[in-house]
Design an enzyme around this catalytic site. Structure first.
Site, PDB file in Angstrom:
ATOM      1  N   GLU A 172       9.540 -16.317  18.229  1.00  0.00           N
ATOM      2  CA  GLU A 172       9.945 -15.633  19.624  1.00  0.00           C
ATOM      3  C   GLU A 172       9.998 -16.750  20.543  1.00  0.00           C
ATOM      4  OE1 GLU A 172       8.768 -11.067  21.378  1.00  0.00           O
ATOM      5  OE2 GLU A 172       7.242 -12.768  21.351  1.00  0.00           O
ATOM      6  N   TYR A 198      15.138 -14.952  26.302  1.00  0.00           N
ATOM      7  CA  TYR A 198      14.088 -14.404  25.615  1.00  0.00           C
ATOM      8  C   TYR A 198      15.527 -14.354  24.887  1.00  0.00           C
ATOM      9  CZ  TYR A 198      11.629 -11.442  23.061  1.00  0.00           C
ATOM     10  OH  TYR A 198      10.638 -10.870  21.056  1.00  0.00           O
TER      11      TYR A 198
END
Lengths: 383, 291, 383, 291
Positions: free
Chosen positions: A189, A101
């Site tokens: 993101e 992530y």
């Protein structure tokens, strides 16, 4: 402004962030053609600005043209958490060895950009953050110095990235930061960042929020706005430069300044009313902004009464009054209005309004009084 | 005394030749603010109703002795104007402009933080009013009179609303400080709390916050440790729609902070009374200071 | 690394600085072909890394192909202040209404970049600086914040630029700064910046010095080096990674570290000698660097004696000794050497040298002694 | 006492696993320097003859308590390593690396100047030796003994030469500081003059300059105003070829400054005696301090 996954990936590609290749599609035919071009297996992905599409059945792997068509047909038009799927992204399937992530977000508290990296990608990262916050390495960036190679390395080491990936993940973060800065994003993101069996790093998803205030410097990004997924009232408000959010109630609200409008919603709620919208006509609201605002508010059929709460600073009450008169002439609203005017040129404004003697327009001298009156009117009572 | 603007203020207005800029400049001067100059590149040598216009802030500081700037230029040029004012030696920069790109604000904030003695108020703020002394910005001054209540707010019009409620209850103000509602404000509640705490004239501080960010929570901590004067809080947005979060990353950063309820709770936990309406703020003020 | 005018202009064009169009040429035929392509009148400009070529006859305006050929023939091969013209730049003629001066240079004192602007361009700007320094507006840039629009404007106003040119000159300076940063230049200078009758701003000349230490990040710039105009010894030294400057005397000098070499030159001069070169073998001089250095020094036929002055820190004296032995084996120098070895591993180094018993090699234990000996040897005396 | 490095020094070496890096690190340790760690990204957990290696300076500071860094990495990575050391809380950073791009040096210098308590020596310098206490860098320590002469120099090997001349005359040194010969040194003569002035052990200061820049001229002014201890100067480059000037702009900036003669004159004008050879420097030192 939120971007769709594939728009975000196109932005990434501009800054040399590796992404799987893909083609957008708006129809089943386009989807099948795209799949044929990409080859099989390929992934048919719903393009909506909301998470959780996988669980909702909005992402399917197609093994052949028939399946591609079948999935495209099923996903197009699907409703995912209130968002209708208008567009698909047909993407080459990726082999995945690990899921990380990575994100960069504006951190208001620290007044700087925060870079985040975790090896716990692909799953619910918010849960990771709550349960094992140490699994997410974070670092604030000095915006004048910029994101340094040592910072990227440090994040990678602290996140516990495998030794052979320290450098490529560092480069990935650096390019993500380049994107964040060059495109003036509020958020970039990637969940998941995937590691392929060949130990290559790729962005398998993208979530990008651009700064609307900066779009004047990014003409090509301004064109990415997709009006098809916006509420018609919100779209109308945006077209007219107003900040409008639709709510569930029946009392239309207009004020100048976000703080005052929020306070107005609170006070209306305290008097037992239920606001139909948030509408900030902004600083220096001119007559035509008021006309637009009335049109936007009244185009919501639920609205039974409208509260105008204006405290003039840069906004001049005389302009508001004139705008209201013009709005009544053009939009001919059928619901009652409560108007409270205070601040710059309020005496003139109130006089203009009194002289116009508009039908169904009540005045109030305080915010509380105005709220009380509009709640009564919405209930069909006479205040 | 008062904070940020007062009788010592020597104001230079960037964007003075624009229609809004000139309107509010003249309003400020009419109020009694010492407006010494303006800046509009290319219009140096002109004047606005007798106020000399310069091409650069550097010339304005040198020629007119300006120590305070009001920035009124459109968003694409505002960050540049703020940096120019700071570079020229202006101490207090009050940026009214709304809609400045966030990355510009970030760069400006970071740069100015490194310049000792320079303070930025705003951007996207209504300015600062010290009733009876000076008004810099767009606050409608006629509603306010001199007194002992210091007001600070993240919202523009809500500031007027609260100030007005206080005025109707008979209170005057030391200073009314609009901090602005943008993601990266130059000055925060904590900064102004320190100023009000040190200001003789201020006996009560009113703090008007709103949802988003954690400025109120941080202020609550600061109040508990450093502020001896009474503080009354207000938070707008109890019934506001949940704000857009910035992906998962935004949620991770902000955690449970940012709601009106969480902010009110944080303040009350530190002994700060929080009014639920602007009217209630004024009522609490009466209780504390006496009617 | 200094660039030729046209190379600098190509760099400028990369960053959207307006320059007149032109074509480089290395022969008369190429020059005529270029002129035919550009049209007439065009300017035939000698490309040399020295100022004053106009006065030397290195810049001519050609009205037709015949003139272009004639001027090209005259200028190619011309000697301008010791620099031979190997290349021409054939450029469209510009109409000039005003000539300004603009430059950005590394200011060592202030440890920042200095931007300079003057309306007194086209003439001897150093004279302007001495006689009317206020005619040159200057400003230091914060390298982390970067050059701001207000700074460009301020320079333009302070230089007294016409009102209609404030913005275009500001943009010109901003692009010049972009070039300075992006190309990692030590200097970008434009004299003159011209204003055309249409009030357009253009760079009519260019002087660019790039940072050699940064060329590893700028592969395309590294290729701009033009070895044809370098002294053969200097070229040989550069190819071998040595810092070498040719001087007029007859004593070859080698040392490690620029300061020590400069000091050695001074001391040799004080003993009545005349150095033939400056040669810094650099930190950590290895054996092969020493071999190369001996070859470079001895390739200068004027050299009558050589002084080796080594004080080892990162350099190890045993390496130097071995290098010298190897150099003697390969280059077989015919002139006497005085060698002084001190510092890291000096005892070993001296022993190696003593054991090798090289012909014509004298040793010295101090720098003064070494200088005295080499001066004597250069005069044909025995020290 | 001594300046910059001494018994308090806890050294971490960036580039410790390279051949030059490990060679000089072990040399420094053999001299008595307290070498506590090294940094090489990707080699964390290894050791160099018992010196632990970390992946980052942050880990090295946390785990080994390093307060001083020596940077030995190749030029493309040196600026990053210096910034990392500073960010990790290292106080004294000594950068040996030669050939760092000038724009990197400019950014590093500007950033570090803003970090209070962080000092950069170099880059492109031989390091700092405080005889009898610690040696950080590549100065051949065996030539120098403890004593009362502080030496500072822009040149590496010339420093050894001068130190050696002093040693042969019987002088020892408090500290020998190599400032480096690059366009943007982290520390200048003035900084070190202040340190030597405040250092008990130092009774005489030797300053070895060279052509280019104006560091010697600035130091001359500083000496006249702030330095009570005797200073002996040396300038290399009286007969050096004229340096390449950076176009007209370079000539305008530097003016007539920068020649050896101008520097010697500036120093002598402020009462600083300037030796014409390294030997003469030592002779003047004898005259001042007694043999």
């Amino acid at each position: 402004m939120d971007l769709l996954e594939y728009q975000g990936k196109q932005l990434f590609a501009r800054h040399e962030i590796p992404v799987p290749s893909g083609i957008p599609a708006r129809t089943v035919d386009e989807a099948v053609a795209a799949a044929e071009k990409i080859g099989y297996p390929c992934v048919v992905k719903a393009q909506v600005k909301i998470g959780g599409r996988g669980k909702a059945g909005g992402v399917k792997v197609a093994a052949n043209a028939e399946e591609a068509g079948e999935y495209a047909d099923a996903i197009l038009g699907m409703d995912i958490k209130g968002f209708t799927v208008h567009e698909l992204w047909i993407e080459e399937a990726s082999e995945i060895e690990a899921e990380y992530y990575a994100a960069i977000v504006f951190d208001r508290s620290a007044r700087s950009a925060l870079v985040m990296l975790s090896t716990q990608g692909g799953m619910d990262i918010e849960q990771v953050s709550e349960e094992t916050p140490e699994a997410i390495a974070t670092l604030h960036v000095d915006p004048l110095l910029g994101f340094q190679p040592f910072e990227a390395r440090r994040l990678a080491f602290e996140a516990g990235i495998d030794a052979d990936l320290i450098r490529p993940i560092g480069e990935f973060l650096t390019k993500l930061y380049d994107t964040f800065i060059a495109e003036e994003a509020m958020l970039v993101e990637v969940n998941p960042v995937i590691i392929t069996p060949e130990r290559k790093v790729r962005a398998l998803d993208s979530k990008v929020t651009l700064d609307e205030n900066a779009l004047f410097r990014h003409k090509e990004n301004a064109e990415l706005r997709d009006p098809s997924d916006e509420d018609p009232q919100e779209q109308m408000a945006r077209d007219r430069g107003l900040t409008y959010v639709k709510l569930d109630g029946d009392i239309g609200i207009l004020g100048n300044g976000a703080g005052l409008v929020m306070s107005t919603l609170d006070v209306v709620a305290q008097y037992g009313g239920s606001p139909a919208n948030f509408l900030d006509a902004g600083g220096g609201s001119k007559a035509d902004a008021i006309t637009s605002a009335v049109e936007v508010i009244c185009s919501n059929e639920k609205v039974k009464a409208v509260l105008f709460n204006i405290f003039g600073g840069i906004t001049r009450c005389d302009e508001v009054a004139n705008g209201l008169i013009e709005a009544f002439a053009q939009a001919k609203p059928t619901v009652p209005f409560v108007v409270r005017l205070d601040g710059t040129n309020d005496v003139v404004g109130r006089k203009i309004l009194a002289d116009a003697n508009l039908p169904g327009v009540y005045t109030a001298s305080t915010m509380n009084e105005a709220a009380e009156k509009v709640v009564a009117l919405a209930k069909g009572e006479t205040p | 005394m008062s904070v940020l603007v007062g009788t010592e203020t020597r104001l230079c207005v960037s964007g003075i030749t624009g229609s809004e800029g000139s309107f509010h400049t003249l309003n400020n001067r009419a109020y009694g603010t010492n407006v010494v100059s303006g800046v509009t590149p290319g219009k140096g040598g002109q004047d606005v109703e007798g106020i000399p216009v310069f091409n650069t802030f550097h010339a304005a500081v040198e020629e007119s002795g300006a120590n305070t700037a009001m920035v009124f230029v459109p968003p694409p040029f505002a960050a540049d104007s703020i940096l120019e004012a700071a570079d020229a030696g202006i101490e207090t920069i009050i940026a009214i402009t709304e809609g400045i790109p966030a990355h510009d604000e970030l760069r400006v904030y970071t740069q100015i933080k490194r310049m000792p003695g320079v303070r930025l108020i705003g951007p996207n703020c209504p300015g600062v009013l010290s009733p009876g002394k000076a008004n810099v910005g767009i606050i409608p001054a006629s509603f306010f009179k001199e007194g002992n209540v210091g007001v600070m707010s993240r919202s523009g019009t809500l500031t007027y609303q609260i100030g007005n409620e206080l005025a109707q209850k008979g209170f005057g103000n030391s200073s009314i400080v609009g901090l602005g509602g943008d993601p990266i404000p130059g000055t925060s509640f904590v900064d102004v709390l320190e100023m009000f705490e040190n200001d003789d004239q201020t006996e009560l501080i009113v703090m008007s916050g709103e949802i988003g960010g954690d400025a109120e929570e941080v202020a609550a901590e600061y109040i508990a440790e450093h502020v001896t004067k009474p503080v009354v809080g207000y938070i707008a947005g109890f019934t506001a729609p949940p704000g857009k979060t910035m992906g998962h990353a935004g949620a991770i950063v902000s955690g449970s902070k940012g709601t009106a309820a969480a902010k009110a709770e944080a303040l009350e936990a530190k002994g700060v009374r929080v009014g639920r309406t602007p009217t209630q703020v004024a009522e609490i003020a009466i209780e504390i200071l006496g009617g």
